[in-house]
Design an enzyme around this catalytic site. Structure first.
Site, PDB file in Angstrom:
ATOM      1  N   ARG A 103     102.697  29.791  17.550  1.00  0.00           N
ATOM      2  CA  ARG A 103     103.219  28.596  16.850  1.00  0.00           C
ATOM      3  C   ARG A 103     104.590  28.308  17.439  1.00  0.00           C
ATOM      4  O   ARG A 103     105.489  29.154  17.377  1.00  0.00           O
ATOM      5  CB  ARG A 103     103.317  28.861  15.345  1.00  0.00           C
ATOM      6  CG  ARG A 103     104.158  27.827  14.620  1.00  0.00           C
ATOM      7  CD  ARG A 103     104.022  27.884  13.122  1.00  0.00           C
ATOM      8  NE  ARG A 103     102.731  27.352  12.712  1.00  0.00           N
ATOM      9  CZ  ARG A 103     102.428  26.997  11.462  1.00  0.00           C
ATOM     10  NH1 ARG A 103     103.315  27.129  10.493  1.00  0.00           N
ATOM     11  NH2 ARG A 103     101.234  26.524  11.169  1.00  0.00           N
ATOM     12  N   HIS A 130      97.680  20.509  15.943  1.00  0.00           N
ATOM     13  CA  HIS A 130      97.412  21.626  15.018  1.00  0.00           C
ATOM     14  C   HIS A 130      95.891  21.803  14.941  1.00  0.00           C
ATOM     15  O   HIS A 130      95.271  21.526  13.912  1.00  0.00           O
ATOM     16  CB  HIS A 130      98.020  21.307  13.651  1.00  0.00           C
ATOM     17  CG  HIS A 130      98.196  22.493  12.760  1.00  0.00           C
ATOM     18  ND1 HIS A 130      97.826  23.770  13.124  1.00  0.00           N
ATOM     19  CD2 HIS A 130      98.710  22.598  11.496  1.00  0.00           C
ATOM     20  CE1 HIS A 130      98.108  24.604  12.136  1.00  0.00           C
ATOM     21  NE2 HIS A 130      98.639  23.915  11.136  1.00  0.00           N
ATOM     22  N   GLN A 133      94.064  23.852  12.089  1.00  0.00           N
ATOM     23  CA  GLN A 133      94.044  23.172  10.795  1.00  0.00           C
ATOM     24  C   GLN A 133      92.938  22.133  10.741  1.00  0.00           C
ATOM     25  O   GLN A 133      92.234  22.011   9.735  1.00  0.00           O
ATOM     26  CB  GLN A 133      95.401  22.510  10.535  1.00  0.00           C
ATOM     27  CG  GLN A 133      95.488  21.807   9.199  1.00  0.00           C
ATOM     28  CD  GLN A 133      95.417  22.788   8.036  1.00  0.00           C
ATOM     29  OE1 GLN A 133      96.181  23.726   7.972  1.00  0.00           O
ATOM     30  NE2 GLN A 133      94.484  22.563   7.119  1.00  0.00           N
ATOM     31  N   ASP A 222     100.325  14.433   5.134  1.00  0.00           N
ATOM     32  CA  ASP A 222     101.127  15.595   5.525  1.00  0.00           C
ATOM     33  C   ASP A 222     102.579  15.236   5.210  1.00  0.00           C
ATOM     34  O   ASP A 222     102.896  14.064   4.935  1.00  0.00           O
ATOM     35  CB  ASP A 222     100.922  15.869   7.033  1.00  0.00           C
ATOM     36  CG  ASP A 222     101.577  17.157   7.515  1.00  0.00           C
ATOM     37  OD1 ASP A 222     102.010  17.973   6.671  1.00  0.00           O
ATOM     38  OD2 ASP A 222     101.673  17.343   8.746  1.00  0.00           O
ATOM     39  N   CYS A 262      97.209  19.702   4.646  1.00  0.00           N
ATOM     40  CA  CYS A 262      97.296  20.983   5.347  1.00  0.00           C
ATOM     41  C   CYS A 262      98.193  21.971   4.625  1.00  0.00           C
ATOM     42  O   CYS A 262      98.041  23.174   4.806  1.00  0.00           O
ATOM     43  CB  CYS A 262      97.757  20.771   6.782  1.00  0.00           C
ATOM     44  SG  CYS A 262      99.434  20.109   6.921  1.00  0.00           S
ATOM     45  N   ARG A 290      90.857  27.862   6.645  1.00  0.00           N
ATOM     46  CA  ARG A 290      91.618  28.298   7.821  1.00  0.00           C
ATOM     47  C   ARG A 290      91.119  29.674   8.262  1.00  0.00           C
ATOM     48  O   ARG A 290      90.944  29.942   9.443  1.00  0.00           O
ATOM     49  CB  ARG A 290      93.123  28.387   7.497  1.00  0.00           C
ATOM     50  CG  ARG A 290      93.819  27.054   7.257  1.00  0.00           C
ATOM     51  CD  ARG A 290      93.912  26.228   8.533  1.00  0.00           C
ATOM     52  NE  ARG A 290      94.629  26.927   9.593  1.00  0.00           N
ATOM     53  CZ  ARG A 290      95.954  26.953   9.730  1.00  0.00           C
ATOM     54  NH1 ARG A 290      96.720  26.302   8.883  1.00  0.00           N
ATOM     55  NH2 ARG A 290      96.520  27.590  10.743  1.00  0.00           N
TER      56      ARG A 290
HETATM   57  N1  NVA Z   1     103.255  18.619  10.281  1.00  0.00           N
HETATM   58  C1  NVA Z   1     103.675  19.862   9.671  1.00  0.00           C
HETATM   59  C2  NVA Z   1     102.497  20.766   9.468  1.00  0.00           C
HETATM   60  C3  NVA Z   1     102.825  22.062   8.793  1.00  0.00           C
HETATM   61  C4  NVA Z   1     101.641  22.961   8.668  1.00  0.00           C
HETATM   62  C5  NVA Z   1     104.738  20.511  10.533  1.00  0.00           C
HETATM   63  O1  NVA Z   1     104.584  20.506  11.758  1.00  0.00           O
HETATM   64  O2  NVA Z   1     105.714  21.024   9.977  1.00  0.00           O
HETATM   65  N1   CP Z   2      98.932  24.445   7.160  1.00  0.00           N
HETATM   66  C1   CP Z   2      99.655  25.386   7.775  1.00  0.00           C
HETATM   67  O1   CP Z   2      99.611  25.568   8.996  1.00  0.00           O
HETATM   68  O2   CP Z   2     100.373  26.166   6.913  1.00  0.00           O
HETATM   69  P1   CP Z   2     101.524  27.197   7.309  1.00  0.00           P
HETATM   70  O3   CP Z   2     102.672  26.415   7.872  1.00  0.00           O
HETATM   71  O4   CP Z   2     101.853  27.882   6.005  1.00  0.00           O
HETATM   72  O5   CP Z   2     100.987  28.164   8.321  1.00  0.00           O
END
Ligand code: NVA
Ligand code: CP
Length: 303
Positions: A103, A130, A133, A222, A262, A290
């Protein structure tokens, strides 16, 4: 099957459906105490340059359930935080582990990691995509609606990693995808370029949430400010003020419209508390999936 899962653009519809089918099977086995058939003792390195609850726990638990082990590596507590190049990190981890989940911020970082590593690399979220997800979202939608092709998927809000992956994953699986974003907050050009090539499903990009939501079978949102955009929170609250999933917008959707998020959610911003709670079962099924979807990815890439 591919070596890596970096973005759903690299996957065919058949490959995505194979992941979803295996995810359903692994979920069934897990719920019924049936052992998975997966080589024992595999290890997954999990690199986190951003926060996570679901991604970390679902990958770690998933690897354990498959008979393997996952290692949590925060960039700040590893040599990556002190500037060790991605190329050297990739070649080192590939000597110990059977897969890498990462990540991070720039999508190019996961591409570079995959280039230098002989072992599979799984994108656990970048600024652009993502994919894990969206595999869980597609799995959940199929569970509730029994099929995917021909449904209308609507996304309201920031044209972020979720929007980009939903455009690609949704259209590949034959869903009509409609996206409503404020001016200046649209999806990435790579996702839009793909959408322009699709002929067997409809794509709509609008600034009007009502147009996007009309007749939707599933509506998704989101946060308005993703990780890395924390300093823009106040500016974005103004830009996104009309982009909320609320009762008024839900009234325009098709009967039985699902809601997906998500998570984490900022209730009162992109979604009202009452819509969220009315659809909490679907949203937490999505969170659960997930686990199953990622186990399917590891099963296919690391098995
Ligand atoms: N769009 C959000 C998703 C978090 C799971 C982010 O990138 O923070
Ligand atoms: N939806 C998602 O990726 O959650 P986290 O940021 O908690 O991993």
């Amino acid at each position: 099957m591919q070596k890596d899962l970096l973005k759903l653009l690299d996957y065919s519809r058949e490959e995505i459906e194979e992941i979803l089918n295996i995810a359903d099977q692994l979920k069934y086995e897990q719920k019924n105490g049936i052992p998975h058939s997966f080589p024992q003792g595999k290890t997954l390195a999990m690199i986190f340059e951003k926060s996570s609850t679901r991604t970390r726990v679902s990958f770690e638990v998933g690897m354990f359930q498959l008979g393997g082990h996952a290692l949590f590596l925060s960039s700040s507590a590893s040599q990556m935080g002190r500037g060790e190049p991605i190329a050297d990190t990739a070649r080192t981890l590939a000597r110990y582990c059977d897969g890498i989940m990462i990540r991070t911020y720039a999508h190019e970082t996961v591409e570079e990691l995959a280039h230098w590593s002989d072992i599979p690399v799984i994108n656990g979220l970048t600024d652009r995509y993502h994919p894990c997800q969206v595999l869980a979202d597609l799995m959940t939608i199929r569970e509730y609606k029994t099929h995917l092709a021909g449904l209308k998927l609507c996304y309201i809000g920031d044209g972020n990693n979720m929007a980009n992956s939903l455009i690609v994953g949704g259209l590949k699986c034959g869903l009509d995808v409609s996206i409503a974003c404020p001016d200046g907050y649209g999806p990435h050009e790579e996702a839009l370029a793909f959408a322009a090539t699709v002929t067997d499903a409809k794509f709509t990009l609008t600034t009007d949430p009502k147009i996007a939501a009309a007749g939707a079978d599933v509506i998704i949102t989101d946060v308005w400010a993703s990780m890395g955009h924390e300093e823009e929170v106040e500016k974005r609250k103004i830009a996104f003020s009309g982009y909320q999933i609320n009762d008024e917008l839900m009234a325009l959707t098709a009967p039985g419209c699902m809601v997906q998020h998500c998570l984490p959610a900022k209730k009162g911003q992109e979604i009202t508390e009452s819509v969220f709670e009315a659809h909490a079962q679907e949203i937490f099924d999505e969170a659960e999936n997930r686990l199953h979807a990622q186990k399917a990815v590891m099963y296919l890439l690391m098995g």
